[in-house]
Design a protein around this motif. Structure first.
Motif, PDB file in Angstrom:
ATOM      1  N   GLN A 592      33.214  65.168  44.292  1.00  0.00           N
ATOM      2  CA  GLN A 592      32.224  64.328  44.419  1.00  0.00           C
ATOM      3  C   GLN A 592      31.953  64.462  45.739  1.00  0.00           C
ATOM      4  OE1 GLN A 592      34.097  62.878  42.771  1.00  0.00           O
ATOM      5  NE2 GLN A 592      35.469  61.353  43.408  1.00  0.00           N
ATOM      6  N   ILE A 593      31.216  63.947  46.730  1.00  0.00           N
ATOM      7  CA  ILE A 593      31.168  63.462  47.400  1.00  0.00           C
ATOM      8  C   ILE A 593      31.504  62.458  48.333  1.00  0.00           C
ATOM      9  CG2 ILE A 593      29.586  63.654  49.612  1.00  0.00           C
ATOM     10  CD1 ILE A 593      27.459  65.294  48.329  1.00  0.00           C
ATOM     11  N   THR A 594      32.505  62.568  49.344  1.00  0.00           N
ATOM     12  CA  THR A 594      32.938  61.132  49.441  1.00  0.00           C
ATOM     13  C   THR A 594      32.704  60.874  50.739  1.00  0.00           C
ATOM     14  OG1 THR A 594      34.936  62.079  50.791  1.00  0.00           O
ATOM     15  CG2 THR A 594      35.245  61.927  48.299  1.00  0.00           C
ATOM     16  N   GLY A 595      32.038  61.551  51.769  1.00  0.00           N
ATOM     17  CA  GLY A 595      32.161  60.679  53.226  1.00  0.00           C
ATOM     18  C   GLY A 595      30.165  61.744  54.133  1.00  0.00           C
ATOM     19  N   VAL A 596      30.266  61.222  54.905  1.00  0.00           N
ATOM     20  CA  VAL A 596      29.310  62.081  55.859  1.00  0.00           C
ATOM     21  C   VAL A 596      29.458  61.897  57.387  1.00  0.00           C
ATOM     22  CG1 VAL A 596      27.141  62.695  56.308  1.00  0.00           C
ATOM     23  CG2 VAL A 596      27.564  61.917  54.076  1.00  0.00           C
ATOM     24  N   GLU A 597      29.660  62.569  57.779  1.00  0.00           N
ATOM     25  CA  GLU A 597      30.170  62.327  59.868  1.00  0.00           C
ATOM     26  C   GLU A 597      28.913  62.657  60.291  1.00  0.00           C
ATOM     27  OE1 GLU A 597      33.003  64.067  63.045  1.00  0.00           O
ATOM     28  OE2 GLU A 597      33.538  64.029  60.952  1.00  0.00           O
ATOM     29  N   PHE A 598      28.764  62.150  61.278  1.00  0.00           N
ATOM     30  CA  PHE A 598      27.608  62.351  62.054  1.00  0.00           C
ATOM     31  C   PHE A 598      27.237  63.140  63.784  1.00  0.00           C
ATOM     32  CE2 PHE A 598      25.409  59.952  58.392  1.00  0.00           C
ATOM     33  CZ  PHE A 598      24.415  60.958  58.259  1.00  0.00           C
ATOM     34  N   THR A 599      27.243  63.884  63.966  1.00  0.00           N
ATOM     35  CA  THR A 599      27.979  64.385  65.931  1.00  0.00           C
ATOM     36  C   THR A 599      26.650  64.428  66.528  1.00  0.00           C
ATOM     37  OG1 THR A 599      28.564  65.940  65.464  1.00  0.00           O
ATOM     38  CG2 THR A 599      29.883  65.135  64.246  1.00  0.00           C
ATOM     39  N   TYR A 600      27.088  63.897  68.159  1.00  0.00           N
ATOM     40  CA  TYR A 600      25.967  64.140  68.676  1.00  0.00           C
ATOM     41  C   TYR A 600      26.760  64.869  70.117  1.00  0.00           C
ATOM     42  CZ  TYR A 600      23.854  59.800  65.813  1.00  0.00           C
ATOM     43  OH  TYR A 600      24.396  59.406  64.205  1.00  0.00           O
TER      44      TYR A 600
END
Length: 745
Positions: A592-600
């Motif tokens: 399963q997917i456990t997390g999402v990171e957004f980078t800028y």
């Protein structure tokens, strides 16, 4: 009789496990605080029993029986004794559960006894100087979660014996047992310390070489000392009640007190419960003749490395903490009309037919042990005038461990009348209501796992008053009914705090009211409830209705809030800076997917959403940990690329709720699919990251090593700009994924 426990039983005061193989005899001497299944309002204390045979102990009915030699050695029931079983108890095995309009109450099938256990010596310490109210103590024990170590969670760590560790809900906590939670009495016995008994009974104690209290300072004339005007009796009272270190400081500062001879009564007061040698119970029974000499002898004994007083000191400290905790109890001044409840079965059940919107979190209605959350013991209802115009709201609090919870409310109406619900009257803070006296239509609440910790009033025009209590970093619930006039309020309480608050409004006469209320008002949110200009799409409504219809039990999923995450900023200002999305996954029985990171482009704005299972700075995560992986999806935010929608794929393991397994991120340029899948050796994670402009889908299907569901769910934002996502976050899982969008205008 059964002891309420998980899989082992511990003393309700010191937390040590109660076992027949304990090395110290005094660790086997226990009392039981018990009641009948028919009447939970009459708590009784047993006499002293001895754990001799595994998990069974004979305890005398008479609480005055403490002579161990009089106890029977057999396991058969004897006249005047009760057989107590120190093992797990699920009371619903002996009860018939009835539900009416969402409210649970229990009817015993057969009468039986049940309760909690405490070491005999721990009870003696708790009972020193002032005996606790047995009913209040019993209700306090009922209000506390039980850890798997068997110790009640009083909100402290038993002075270093246990660690708070996370449970499945990342915002909840429970007690995790250290090895020290075993028979710690074997290392430092709190009772039967021969050296203390010898000192107390001694006819002569060697003189002390300790520094005496200081005399008068020459630079301060007595005539200028304001304490000179106090009568001698009052000065002695001051000395008797101050801690010794403060007496020392007072004698340094005041010539009047420096010249006072410290009477024998002062040294005797040092052995009262709240002073430094309050743990020397032997001094209360023996009444030694030389209090001053005993004081300094105990001071020397305390510093002797060969004699451990840590166990005695621990029990004394824990007793003091529990005494202070019991003073916070709601009982008996709980305002409002009583409604039938767990400990108040004799009251009216008329209000059970009323439709309510209820704000709570982790509520456990069934009368079994519970590992986290809160248990309602009593219910109160108040009717309010319509429309409800208030000058202010006075909020009362109770402290449990290190946290403060709301214990009561007093509504001060503009015509100088007031309405109280709960333990009101010891108010600490006030909600100042709008000076235009707009009617109140509901409340915003900050929900801790064990009770309500913060509150704000919702006005008829939708505006919000200032918050009172703790509300930051806590899930928030908007309690506003169906939008009609507020008619009544209902609150549930454990022994100390408000654990739920409900409202009944004018448009809630039938069950259809829930269909006219936006679903975001039916469940808690983190970090706050989305404002009205945001548009929500996805499966959040399904979760909200499931949450709204919860009926007790200990499912941690029913205590989780929905997390809102604005990767585009509150108004889309971060979308031109977005450069990459990194998806984290975890392989276990399922993947399963456990997390999402957004980078800028500005790295200081990088943000995470979910439970990140690995170090985001690790370069080769697959090699370091074959069960974890992260996958990158580049986004050209500066070049105008925008996310236009997201497709989701769920997986289900046994009877769990569906967990997020795959994502398709659709932009105005392409579609990128993130679908972690195990390779044949099952020791690494392979990712199918697709770009529809480069790879045909049938090629990727051939690369998959396991079959996955093709039932993708397409999420299309109804707003013009997709600025955020929401989901229910669990430990290493994401559920009920959805989108947050807004219109540019």
């Amino acid at each position: 009789m059964n002891i309420l426990a998980y899989d082992r039983t511990s003393c309700i005061l010191c937390g040590a496990r109660l076992e027949s193989n304990a090395r110290k005899w005094c660790a086997k001497e226990i009392r039981v605080l018990y009641t009948s299944s028919v009447d939970c309002t009459q708590a009784t204390l047993s006499g002293v029993g001895i754990i001799r045979h595994g998990s069974i102990v004979q305890v005398p009915i008479d609480p005055n029986v403490v002579d161990m030699s009089r106890q029977p050695r057999g396991l058969d029931e004897r006249e005047g004794f009760i057989k107590a079983r120190l093992h797990s108890l699920k009371r619903h095995q002996h009860t018939q559960t009835l539900r009416q309009h969402g409210t649970l109450f229990v009817r015993p099938l057969v009468p039986f006894l049940w309760g909690f256990a405490i070491h005999s010596f721990c009870w003696d310490m708790l009972n020193a100087e002032s005996a606790p109210d047995l009913q209040v103590l019993f209700q306090a024990c009922l209000s506390m979660p039980l850890s798997r170590s068997g110790a009640l969670d009083w909100g402290h760590d038993y002075i270093g014996l246990i660690d708070p560790v996370p449970i499945e809900d990342p915002r909840g906590s429970k007690l995790g047992a250290k090895d020290l939670m075993g028979d710690w009495w074997r290392h430092s016995t709190p009772s039967q310390i021969p050296e203390i008994q010898e000192l107390v009974e001694a006819e002569h104690i060697a003189p002390s070489t300790a520094q005496p209290m200081p005399e008068k300072g020459q630079e301060i004339p007595i005539a200028g000392d304001r304490f000179l005007s106090l009568p001698t009796e009052l000065r002695e009272m001051v000395l008797f009640n101050l801690p010794s270190k403060d007496v020392y400081a007072l004698k340094l500062a005041s010539p009047v007190f420096a010249n006072m001879q410290l009477p024998d009564g002062f040294w005797a007061s040092r052995f009262e419960f709240d002073h430094e040698f309050g743990y020397v119970l032997e001094a209360r029974s023996s009444r030694p003749q030389f209090w001053r000499s005993l004081y300094f002898a105990m001071d020397r004994l305390k510093e002797n490395p060969a004699i451990s007083l840590s166990g005695r000191f621990r029990v004394w400290e824990l007793s003091s903490m529990l005494k202070h905790q019991l003073r916070e109890a709601v009982h008996p001044a709980c305002h409002g009309e009583p409604v039938i409840g767990l400990i108040e079965p004799q009251h009216s059940s008329e209000w059970l037919k009323t439709q309510w919107q209820t704000a709570t979190r982790g509520l456990v209605n069934e009368p079994d042990f519970f590992e986290f959350g809160c248990r309602p013991l009593r219910t109160r209802v108040v009717q309010v005038p319509t429309p409800l115009r208030l000058d202010r709201v006075v909020v009362s609090f109770a402290r449990v461990g290190t946290e403060k919870y709301i214990s009561g409310l007093e509504l001060l109406i503009h015509n100088d009348s007031s309405i109280k619900i709960g333990c009101a009257g010891r108010g600490e803070k006030q909600i100042e209501v709008d000076k235009n006296l707009l009617p109140i239509c509901g409340w915003h609440l900050a929900l801790g796992m064990s009770g309500i910790q913060g509150i704000a009033a919702v006005m008829k025009d939708g505006s919000l008053s200032s918050w009172v209590g703790k509300y930051e970093d806590l899930p928030r619930y908007s309690l506003r009914g169906g939008g009609g006039d507020l008619l009544a309020m209902k609150a549930e309480f454990d022994a100390f705090r408000m654990v739920s608050l409900s409202i009944h409004t004018s448009n809630m006469e039938t069950t259809t009211w829930i269909n006219h209320l936006p679903w975001k008002y039916l469940c808690p949110w983190m970090p706050e409830i989305p404002p009205d200009h945001y548009i929500l799409d996805g499966s959040g409504q399904e979760y909200a209705h499931w949450y709204m219809g919860m009926e007790g039990g200990t499912d941690v999923g029913k205590s989780r809030p929905i997390d809102a995450f604005y990767f585009g900023g509150s108004h889309g200002e971060l979308l031109p800076l977005l450069k990459e999305i990194i998806v984290y996954s975890l392989a276990g029985t399922t993947i399963q997917i456990t997390g999402v990171e957004f980078t800028y482009t500005d790295s200081s704005r990088d943000r995470f959403f979910g439970m990140i299972t690995s170090d985001p700075d690790a370069e080769d995560e697959i090699e370091e940990n074959p069960e974890e992986a992260k996958f990158s999806v580049p986004i050209d935010g500066p070049g105008g690329e925008r996310i236009k929608g997201i497709d989701v794929l769920y997986t289900k393991l046994f009877d769990t709720r569906p967990m997020l397994k795959g994502l398709k991120i659709r932009t105005n340029r392409r579609t990128a699919e993130v679908l972690p899948a195990p390779v044949l050796n099952k020791r690494k994670i392979a990712s199918n990251i697709l770009d529809s402009s480069e790879y045909p889908s049938q090629v990727l299907d051939q690369q998959r090593t396991v079959d996955v569901s093709k039932n993708w769910i397409t999420l299309e934002p109804r707003g013009q700009e997709l600025v955020g996502i929401y989901a229910v976050l669990g430990w290493n899982m994401i559920e009920n994924f959805g989108l947050i969008s807004m219109n540019r205008s």
